[in-house]
Design an enzyme around this catalytic site. Structure first.
Site, PDB file in Angstrom:
ATOM      1  N   ARG A 165      -2.678 -12.367   3.073  1.00 42.24           N
ATOM      2  CA  ARG A 165      -3.965 -11.833   2.645  1.00 42.24           C
ATOM      3  C   ARG A 165      -4.168 -12.133   1.173  1.00 42.24           C
ATOM      4  O   ARG A 165      -3.278 -11.905   0.365  1.00 42.24           O
ATOM      5  CB  ARG A 165      -4.033 -10.321   2.832  1.00 42.24           C
ATOM      6  N   HIS A 212     -10.490  -2.796  -1.218  1.00 41.17           N
ATOM      7  CA  HIS A 212     -11.392  -2.261  -0.201  1.00 41.17           C
ATOM      8  C   HIS A 212     -12.391  -1.300  -0.851  1.00 41.17           C
ATOM      9  O   HIS A 212     -12.024  -0.496  -1.714  1.00 41.17           O
ATOM     10  CB  HIS A 212     -10.607  -1.507   0.877  1.00 41.17           C
ATOM     11  N   TYR A 232       0.830  -1.195   0.000  1.00 40.90           N
ATOM     12  CA  TYR A 232       0.000   0.000   0.000  1.00 40.90           C
ATOM     13  C   TYR A 232       0.870   1.253   0.000  1.00 40.90           C
ATOM     14  O   TYR A 232       1.964   1.269   0.590  1.00 40.90           O
ATOM     15  CB  TYR A 232      -0.887   0.046   1.253  1.00 40.90           C
ATOM     16  N   HIS A 241      -7.112  -8.335  -2.794  1.00 37.28           N
ATOM     17  CA  HIS A 241      -8.416  -7.757  -2.481  1.00 37.28           C
ATOM     18  C   HIS A 241      -8.410  -6.256  -2.706  1.00 37.28           C
ATOM     19  O   HIS A 241      -7.354  -5.614  -2.718  1.00 37.28           O
ATOM     20  CB  HIS A 241      -8.827  -8.049  -1.029  1.00 37.28           C
ATOM     21  N   TYR A 243      -0.204 -10.345   0.061  1.00 37.98           N
ATOM     22  CA  TYR A 243       0.915  -9.919   0.907  1.00 37.98           C
ATOM     23  C   TYR A 243       0.862 -10.645   2.253  1.00 37.98           C
ATOM     24  O   TYR A 243      -0.213 -11.017   2.735  1.00 37.98           O
ATOM     25  CB  TYR A 243       0.898  -8.399   1.119  1.00 37.98           C
TER      26      TYR A 243
END
Length: 246
Positions: free
Chosen positions: A161, A166, A112, A164, A151
């Protein structure tokens, strides 16, 4: 005569029992510290919180839904280009127009653009990871972006994870906000994820999966995934913020 206790308001479908995860799920380690130790207290909203502040449609630029447009140094983001689209619907299947929909995600390496992300994967100087748009008259929305990478995260010995994205959906005011996330069809990490495993109903997991949509894909450019968001009722999308789904 008043409504019976526990009955939903006229015209509203009740949310599905067991749709949302319990607050305490020890396999998801951070829930141990976050789960409340006392019953929640309902606090009614004020007129100010329920009807304002609001956003203006003119505040949303058309290119904010295109995360491929470049960021910072310019150029094109690195990764598999995709289209994520769908419709925002109420519990009766009717479209919800004019709603602000925001997304944020990791880049194709699974990192991120956030100072709190300590993953040693590289940042993409041309990718912000954030976008927003307004649902159309038929409840439709569409984003152009790149497929995020999986990640690792410090939950257990080797937890990852799944890829995905959000989603944040706003109502008529910023105090009215629902948050969820979309996974990708066929990802083998979905059933291995401790966060996904907090959902008690397997059918609820399927409602968090974006389905490959070849009809909406662009040849030699981008695959498409369809993800409809249902605000309440038995077919509601599971949300992280308001278990009631409204």
């Amino acid at each position: 005569m008043g409504r019976d206790a526990g009955m939903p308001p006229k015209g509203l479908r009740p949310r599905g029992a067991g749709l949302h995860p319990p607050a305490l799920t020890p396999a998801y380690r951070s829930s141990i510290a976050r789960a409340p130790h006392h019953p929640p207290i309902a606090i009614g909203g004020t007129a100010e919180s329920l009807h304002g502040p609001v956003f203006g449609h003119g505040d949303i630029a058309p290119d904010e839904a295109n995360l491929l447009a470049g960021y910072g140094s310019g150029g094109a983001p690195i990764g598999e280009r995709i289209i994520v689209h769908g419709r925002l619907l109420d519990g009766s299947g009717r479209p919800v127009p004019g709603a602000l929909i925001e997304i944020w995600q990791a880049n194709s390496a699974g990192r991120y653009r956030h100072p709190g992300d300590r993953h040693d994967a590289p940042l993409d100087p041309a990718f912000s990871g954030c976008g927003r748009t307004l649902s159309g008259a038929d409840g439709s929305y569409s984003f152009r972006t790149i497929r995020p990478g999986a990640y690792p995260w410090p939950n257990g010995g080797n937890d990852w994870r799944p890829a995905h994205i959000h989603f944040s959906v706003f109502g008529t005011a910023f105090a009215q906000r629902l948050v969820t996330q979309m996974y990708f069809e066929g990802d083998p990490l979905i059933p291995r994820c401790p966060i996904v495993a907090t959902l008690p109903d397997p059918a609820a997991v399927t409602r968090l999966v974006g389905r490959l949509d070849m009809d909406a894909s662009i040849p030699f450019d981008a695959l498409a995934y369809r993800f409809d968001i249902v605000l309440r009722g038995h077919e509601a999308t599971p949300f992280e913020t308001r278990p009631e789904g409204n």
